[in-house]
Enzyme design. Sequence first.
Site, mmCIF file in Angstrom:
data_model
loop_
_atom_site.group_PDB
_atom_site.id
_atom_site.type_symbol
_atom_site.label_atom_id
_atom_site.label_comp_id
_atom_site.label_asym_id
_atom_site.label_seq_id
_atom_site.Cartn_x
_atom_site.Cartn_y
_atom_site.Cartn_z
ATOM 1 N N SER A 131 0.771 12.151 20.562
ATOM 2 C CA SER A 131 0.769 13.121 19.360
ATOM 3 C C SER A 131 -0.387 13.224 18.704
ATOM 4 O O SER A 131 -1.262 12.098 18.727
ATOM 5 C CB SER A 131 1.953 12.523 18.266
ATOM 6 O OG SER A 131 3.205 12.563 19.047
ATOM 7 N N GLU A 132 -0.700 14.502 18.045
ATOM 8 C CA GLU A 132 -1.827 14.601 17.192
ATOM 9 C C GLU A 132 -1.505 15.192 15.849
ATOM 10 O O GLU A 132 -0.113 15.519 15.530
ATOM 11 C CB GLU A 132 -2.695 15.442 17.901
ATOM 12 C CG GLU A 132 -3.185 14.897 19.000
ATOM 13 C CD GLU A 132 -4.352 16.064 19.957
ATOM 14 O OE1 GLU A 132 -4.504 16.974 19.150
ATOM 15 O OE2 GLU A 132 -4.444 15.681 21.204
ATOM 16 N N SER A 137 5.731 17.760 17.842
ATOM 17 C CA SER A 137 6.831 18.314 18.864
ATOM 18 C C SER A 137 6.234 19.399 19.842
ATOM 19 O O SER A 137 6.622 19.358 21.007
ATOM 20 C CB SER A 137 7.693 19.205 18.156
ATOM 21 O OG SER A 137 8.584 18.215 17.287
ATOM 22 N N ILE A 162 0.573 6.620 16.570
ATOM 23 C CA ILE A 162 0.534 5.707 17.794
ATOM 24 C C ILE A 162 1.163 4.336 17.455
ATOM 25 O O ILE A 162 0.311 3.478 16.933
ATOM 26 C CB ILE A 162 -0.944 5.720 18.249
ATOM 27 C CG1 ILE A 162 -1.505 7.202 18.417
ATOM 28 C CG2 ILE A 162 -1.203 4.971 19.551
ATOM 29 C CD1 ILE A 162 -0.636 8.228 19.043
ATOM 30 N N ARG A 272 36.806 -9.747 3.967
ATOM 31 C CA ARG A 272 36.816 -9.341 2.549
ATOM 32 C C ARG A 272 38.330 -8.961 2.313
ATOM 33 O O ARG A 272 38.902 -8.060 2.873
ATOM 34 C CB ARG A 272 35.993 -7.981 2.532
ATOM 35 C CG ARG A 272 36.137 -7.402 1.442
ATOM 36 C CD ARG A 272 34.740 -8.038 0.200
ATOM 37 N NE ARG A 272 34.496 -6.847 -0.554
ATOM 38 C CZ ARG A 272 35.005 -7.025 -2.000
ATOM 39 N NH1 ARG A 272 35.941 -7.959 -2.346
ATOM 40 N NH2 ARG A 272 34.515 -6.311 -3.025
ATOM 41 N N GLN A 341 28.201 1.161 4.055
ATOM 42 C CA GLN A 341 29.434 1.617 3.096
ATOM 43 C C GLN A 341 30.502 0.681 3.008
ATOM 44 O O GLN A 341 31.153 0.352 1.843
ATOM 45 C CB GLN A 341 30.010 3.143 3.408
ATOM 46 C CG GLN A 341 30.846 3.885 2.494
ATOM 47 C CD GLN A 341 29.964 4.333 1.518
ATOM 48 O OE1 GLN A 341 28.817 4.335 1.322
ATOM 49 N NE2 GLN A 341 30.821 4.717 0.240
ATOM 50 N N GLY A 345 28.333 -2.949 -2.091
ATOM 51 C CA GLY A 345 26.854 -3.228 -2.846
ATOM 52 C C GLY A 345 26.151 -4.112 -2.024
ATOM 53 O O GLY A 345 24.925 -3.713 -1.912
ATOM 54 N N GLU A 368 9.577 10.025 20.289
ATOM 55 C CA GLU A 368 9.948 10.375 21.445
ATOM 56 C C GLU A 368 10.541 11.617 21.536
ATOM 57 O O GLU A 368 11.522 11.816 22.537
ATOM 58 C CB GLU A 368 10.540 9.508 22.447
ATOM 59 C CG GLU A 368 9.620 8.130 22.691
ATOM 60 C CD GLU A 368 9.898 7.062 23.508
ATOM 61 O OE1 GLU A 368 10.501 7.447 24.415
ATOM 62 O OE2 GLU A 368 9.524 5.968 22.958
ATOM 63 N N GLU A 372 15.786 18.004 17.271
ATOM 64 C CA GLU A 372 15.611 19.519 17.350
ATOM 65 C C GLU A 372 15.052 19.672 18.750
ATOM 66 O O GLU A 372 15.224 20.744 19.232
ATOM 67 C CB GLU A 372 14.882 19.858 16.233
ATOM 68 C CG GLU A 372 15.446 19.691 14.841
ATOM 69 C CD GLU A 372 15.467 18.579 14.264
ATOM 70 O OE1 GLU A 372 14.925 17.258 14.793
ATOM 71 O OE2 GLU A 372 16.442 18.409 13.581
HETATM 72 N N1 COS Z 1 9.129 16.691 33.830
HETATM 73 C C1 COS Z 1 8.337 17.388 34.904
HETATM 74 N N2 COS Z 1 7.960 18.492 34.403
HETATM 75 C C2 COS Z 1 7.989 19.045 33.193
HETATM 76 C C3 COS Z 1 9.059 18.629 32.408
HETATM 77 C C4 COS Z 1 9.790 17.269 33.000
HETATM 78 N N3 COS Z 1 10.563 16.506 32.110
HETATM 79 N N4 COS Z 1 9.303 19.245 31.295
HETATM 80 C C5 COS Z 1 8.511 20.349 31.300
HETATM 81 N N5 COS Z 1 7.797 20.302 32.662
HETATM 82 C C6 COS Z 1 7.035 21.193 33.101
HETATM 83 C C7 COS Z 1 7.601 22.639 33.099
HETATM 84 O O1 COS Z 1 8.338 22.838 34.275
HETATM 85 C C8 COS Z 1 6.460 23.555 33.110
HETATM 86 O O2 COS Z 1 6.005 23.562 34.286
HETATM 87 P P1 COS Z 1 5.270 25.092 34.946
HETATM 88 O O3 COS Z 1 4.114 25.407 34.004
HETATM 89 O O4 COS Z 1 4.740 24.724 36.390
HETATM 90 O O5 COS Z 1 6.516 25.968 34.965
HETATM 91 C C9 COS Z 1 5.570 22.711 32.315
HETATM 92 O O6 COS Z 1 5.752 21.390 32.275
HETATM 93 C C10 COS Z 1 5.404 23.126 30.843
HETATM 94 O O7 COS Z 1 6.887 23.244 30.446
HETATM 95 P P2 COS Z 1 7.320 23.872 28.893
HETATM 96 O O8 COS Z 1 7.011 25.344 29.033
HETATM 97 O O9 COS Z 1 8.681 23.460 28.833
HETATM 98 O O10 COS Z 1 6.442 23.334 27.909
HETATM 99 P P3 COS Z 1 6.270 23.664 26.292
HETATM 100 O O11 COS Z 1 4.988 23.755 25.855
HETATM 101 O O12 COS Z 1 7.442 25.103 25.771
HETATM 102 O O13 COS Z 1 7.011 22.432 25.651
HETATM 103 C C11 COS Z 1 8.817 20.760 24.804
HETATM 104 C C12 COS Z 1 8.226 21.996 25.670
HETATM 105 C C13 COS Z 1 8.812 21.219 23.429
HETATM 106 C C14 COS Z 1 9.930 20.416 25.356
HETATM 107 C C15 COS Z 1 7.681 19.519 24.942
HETATM 108 O O14 COS Z 1 6.387 19.990 24.215
HETATM 109 C C16 COS Z 1 8.324 18.367 24.148
HETATM 110 O O15 COS Z 1 9.132 17.362 24.734
HETATM 111 N N6 COS Z 1 7.642 18.013 23.103
HETATM 112 C C17 COS Z 1 8.236 16.883 22.117
HETATM 113 C C18 COS Z 1 7.366 15.739 22.711
HETATM 114 C C19 COS Z 1 7.501 14.356 22.188
HETATM 115 O O16 COS Z 1 8.406 13.894 22.643
HETATM 116 N N7 COS Z 1 6.686 14.054 21.153
HETATM 117 C C20 COS Z 1 6.877 12.565 20.821
HETATM 118 C C21 COS Z 1 5.467 11.690 21.194
HETATM 119 S S1 COS Z 1 5.867 10.691 22.021
HETATM 120 S S2 COS Z 1 6.485 9.137 20.839
#
Ligand code: COS
Length: 385
Positions: A131-132, A137, A162, A272, A341, A345, A368, A372
Site C-alpha cells: 500500500s501507498e 485499494s 506497513i 447473569r 451488548q 455496561g 488485505e 468493498e
Molecule cells: N492471481 C493471479 N493473477 C491475478 C489475480 C490473482 N488473484 N488477480 C488479478 N490477477 C491478474 C489479472 O488476471 C490481470 O492479468 P492480465 O493483465 O494478464 O489479464 C492482472 O492481474 C490485473 O488484474 P485486474 O485488471 O483485476 O487489476 P486491477 O488494477 O483492476 O485491480 C483489484 C484489481 C482492485 C482487485 C486489486 O487492486 C486489489 O486486490 N486491491 C486491493 C489490494 C489490497 O488488498 N490492499 C491491501 C494491502 S495488503 S495489507
Amino acid sequence: MTLDHLDWPFFDAAHRALAGEADAWARANLQGIAHDDVDAACRGLVRALGQGGLLRWCVPAEFGGALPRLDSRALCLVRETLAYHDALADFAFAMQGLGSGAITLAGTREQKQAILPRVARGESIMAFALSEPQAGSDVGAMRCSARRDGAHWVLAGEKTWISNGGIADVYTVFARTDPAATGARGISAFTVPADAPGLRIAERIDVIAPHPLARVAFDDCRIPAAHLLGEEGAGFKLAMATLDIFRASVAAAAFGMARRAFAEALSFARERTMFGATLADQQMAQAKLADMTTAIDAAALLTYRAAWTRDVQQRRATREAAMAKMTATESAQQVIDAAVQLFGGRGVRRGEIVERLYREIRALRIYEGATEVQKLVIARDLLRS
Ligand code: COS
C-alpha cells in the site's frame, strides 16, 4: 476453545493434531502477556512462535517448514486458534506468512535459503509493503519506483500501513519498474533488508488496536540486483497470488475472535441473573446467541471451503477466498458487537475481553482488501466465467 468443527470433511488427521497443539501452545504461552510495548511484545511473540514450532507452517518443508507446500487449512487453523487467545499473537504469526509469502511463491532457491529458515525459526521479522498513501485499494495506482543502476536496483517512494514497519528485518516491497506502464503492469517485487541504505521509517502509526505499523520511505534505497523477486514486471500478479492465500487466513482470524466473544458471552449469559432468571433464559438473549453461533459456522464453512479448494483441488481460489474474507470479517464484527451488548455496561469497560475484541476486529474489514474490494473481486470473477 472448542474444536468441534475439526470433524468437518475439510481436514485430515494432521490438521486435527495441529489444532490441538496450537491451542495447547496458546494456553501455555499467551496467558497474561503484556502488550503495553507492542514492538517488544511482537518481537517476543515471533521468537516464541518460532521456538514453539508454529511458524514452520508459514514456510515450505525444504526451507525449515512443516509441509512441502504452504497449506491454507493449516494457516487458517493456526490463525483461528491464536486469534481466539490473543490477537497480537495472531498478527505476529500472520505477518511472518504474508511477509514471506511472495518469497515462497516466486523466490529463487538462494533467496528462499537466505530468508525462509530464519522466518520459520522466528529469527527474522517480515513485512509486506504494498500500500501507498495514494494506492491502497487501487494497487495499480502505485507510484513507488525501482530503477536499475548497474548491479543494483534503486527504490524511490513511500509505502504506508506497513505492518511490522519499524521492527521488520526484511520487507517484501512492490514497486514500479517500468515508468511507461500503467495500472497493474510494470510492477515488480523485491526483498529489502531493513538496514538497506535509504530505507527510513518516516512515521509510526497508532491505531485503535495497536500493533507495529509504519509509513516507510525509500530515499534512493539501493539493493543488490539479486533482490528482485520473481520476474520483472510480474509483481502485481505475485501480490494478488500472495493475497489469495492470506485473505482466507484473515477470515479465520476474524471468526477466531468471534468464537472467543461468543464463548465469553455464552458463559456470561448462563451466570447473569435478571428478571428472576438467567440472561440465557431470556428469549431476546437466546435469539442473539443463535445468530452469533450461526454466523460463526457460516464464516468458518466459507473459509475452510476456500482453503480446501486451494489445498486439495490445487486451483486458484480467488473468489472463494474473497467470499470468506468479506463474510467472516463483517459477521465477526456483528458477533462481537452482540457479545458487548449481552455484557451490558461491562462490555465497554476497558480490560474486558469483549471490549478488547471490539477494537481488535475493526481493522480486519479493511486490511488485505477492504470488504468493498472483495465484492469487486467476487463480481469480476463471476462475470469472467
Ligand atoms: N492471481 C493471479 N493473477 C491475478 C489475480 C490473482 N488473484 N488477480 C488479478 N490477477 C491478474 C489479472 O488476471 C490481470 O492479468 P492480465 O493483465 O494478464 O489479464 C492482472 O492481474 C490485473 O488484474 P485486474 O485488471 O483485476 O487489476 P486491477 O488494477 O483492476 O485491480 C483489484 C484489481 C482492485 C482487485 C486489486 O487492486 C486489489 O486486490 N486491491 C486491493 C489490494 C489490497 O488488498 N490492499 C491491501 C494491502 S495488503 S495489507
